[in-house]
Design a protein around this motif. Structure first.
Motif, short mmCIF file in Angstrom:
data_model
loop_
_atom_site.label_atom_id
_atom_site.label_comp_id
_atom_site.label_asym_id
_atom_site.label_seq_id
_atom_site.Cartn_x
_atom_site.Cartn_y
_atom_site.Cartn_z
N GLU A 104 0.77 4.83 2.79
CA GLU A 104 0.09 6.28 3.25
C GLU A 104 1.12 7.25 3.42
O GLU A 104 0.49 8.09 3.90
CB GLU A 104 -1.06 6.00 4.18
CG GLU A 104 -2.01 4.96 3.70
CD GLU A 104 -2.84 5.46 2.34
OE1 GLU A 104 -2.93 6.55 2.00
OE2 GLU A 104 -3.41 4.48 1.83
N GLY A 157 -4.74 8.16 7.78
CA GLY A 157 -3.89 8.74 6.90
C GLY A 157 -4.32 8.66 5.31
O GLY A 157 -3.82 9.85 4.55
N ARG A 158 -4.89 7.59 5.26
CA ARG A 158 -5.59 7.65 3.77
C ARG A 158 -6.38 8.61 3.47
O ARG A 158 -6.51 9.45 2.24
CB ARG A 158 -6.38 6.21 3.68
CG ARG A 158 -6.79 5.92 2.30
CD ARG A 158 -7.14 4.38 2.24
NE ARG A 158 -6.02 3.69 2.26
CZ ARG A 158 -5.85 2.27 2.67
NH1 ARG A 158 -7.14 1.65 2.90
NH2 ARG A 158 -4.89 1.50 2.59
N ASN A 214 -4.75 11.93 3.19
CA ASN A 214 -4.18 12.01 1.92
C ASN A 214 -5.24 12.45 0.62
O ASN A 214 -5.13 13.17 -0.38
CB ASN A 214 -3.64 10.60 1.29
CG ASN A 214 -2.24 10.67 1.88
OD1 ASN A 214 -1.65 11.57 2.58
ND2 ASN A 214 -1.79 9.62 2.06
N ARG A 260 -9.05 3.16 -0.91
CA ARG A 260 -9.28 4.56 -1.16
C ARG A 260 -10.41 4.96 -1.88
O ARG A 260 -11.16 6.08 -1.73
CB ARG A 260 -8.01 4.94 -1.96
CG ARG A 260 -7.94 6.63 -2.12
CD ARG A 260 -6.93 6.80 -3.25
NE ARG A 260 -6.84 8.25 -3.52
CZ ARG A 260 -6.13 9.25 -3.26
NH1 ARG A 260 -5.38 8.95 -2.03
NH2 ARG A 260 -6.51 10.48 -3.35
N ILE A 318 -4.06 3.92 9.74
CA ILE A 318 -3.96 3.74 8.17
C ILE A 318 -5.05 4.44 7.55
O ILE A 318 -4.85 5.20 6.47
CB ILE A 318 -3.87 2.23 7.81
CG1 ILE A 318 -2.52 1.62 8.30
CG2 ILE A 318 -3.85 2.11 6.34
CD1 ILE A 318 -2.57 0.29 8.08
#
Length: 218
Positions: free
Chosen positions: A84, A19-20, A23, A199, A16
């Motif tokens: 995500e 992935g965050r 992004n 984030r 996670i």
């Protein structure tokens, strides 16, 4: 800019968090300015090479939950991953030993460029959380290696040996000796960040690091 990370392919929050961060890098259009220095950490170093219990049973036991509570917690984590943009099938993961996955990654890190290492890492996370494959299965590892652009014969030779075992253990000991006992653990611009941070925390750290680097180049 470098982001140093300790993670495990069987760790949901590692997937996670990566992935965050990915992004964020895409949104800021700075993917080509960031280098990941990947280090190993096994959440389940005593895990067998085959599945001995379901993810639900393992999760309930680890956190002292009922199976119903465990199922709810697993689904909450899965939703974070999907948020995500990740294929995230945590409830049906097949938890096996990840030592060979880490040995392979560290060997690739020493013998291939960053793009191949990042691709392999993405494929191994996808294999575990998306496709629910056993990461102790050499065929799974070789399939990921081939797709990442690694010479399969060389990768098999590595996996058939004990090479890089000590490297994985030393990675784990280093962070443990520095007070880190869980992953993911990121170091960005000299500061440590534990877990899948919000984030805005990651974004602030990345922007500040890029700004520092830019000012030093002037």
């Amino acid at each position: 800019m470098e982001i140093t990370v300790w993670s495990d392919y069987a760790c949901p929050f590692c997937y996670i968090a990566e992935g965050r961060i990915n992004n964020i890098l895409k949104d800021l259009k700075v993917e080509d300015k960031v280098h990941f220095d990947r280090h190993a950490f096994q959440l389940y170093p005593d895990a067998k090479n085959d599945v001995t219990e379901t993810t639900l049973e393992r999760f309930a036991k680890k956190y002292g939950l009922t199976e119903k509570e465990a199922a709810q917690r697993i689904e909450q984590i899965s939703q974070m991953g999907r948020g995500e943009g990740l294929e995230f099938n945590y409830a049906s993961t097949l938890n096996t030993n990840t030592m060979d996955a880490h040995r392979l990654t560290q060997w690739v890190k020493d013998n291939y460029d960053q793009a191949v290492v990042d691709k392999l890492s993405d494929l191994l996370f996808q294999a575990y959380f998306g496709d629910n494959k056993k990461l102790a299965d050499q065929n799974v590892l070789l399939e990921a290696a081939k797709e990442a652009g690694v010479n399969v014969a060389d990768a098999k030779k590595l996996l058939d040996s004990k090479d890089y075992y000590d490297k994985v253990v030393s990675d784990e000991l280093f962070v443990q000796q520095n007070g880190v006992h869980a992953v993911p653990f990121f170091v960005i611009d000299g500061k440590g960040y534990m877990g899948a941070q919000p984030r805005e925390v990651f974004e602030k750290a990345i922007k500040e690091s890029l700004a520092t680097e830019a000012s030093e180049e002037e």
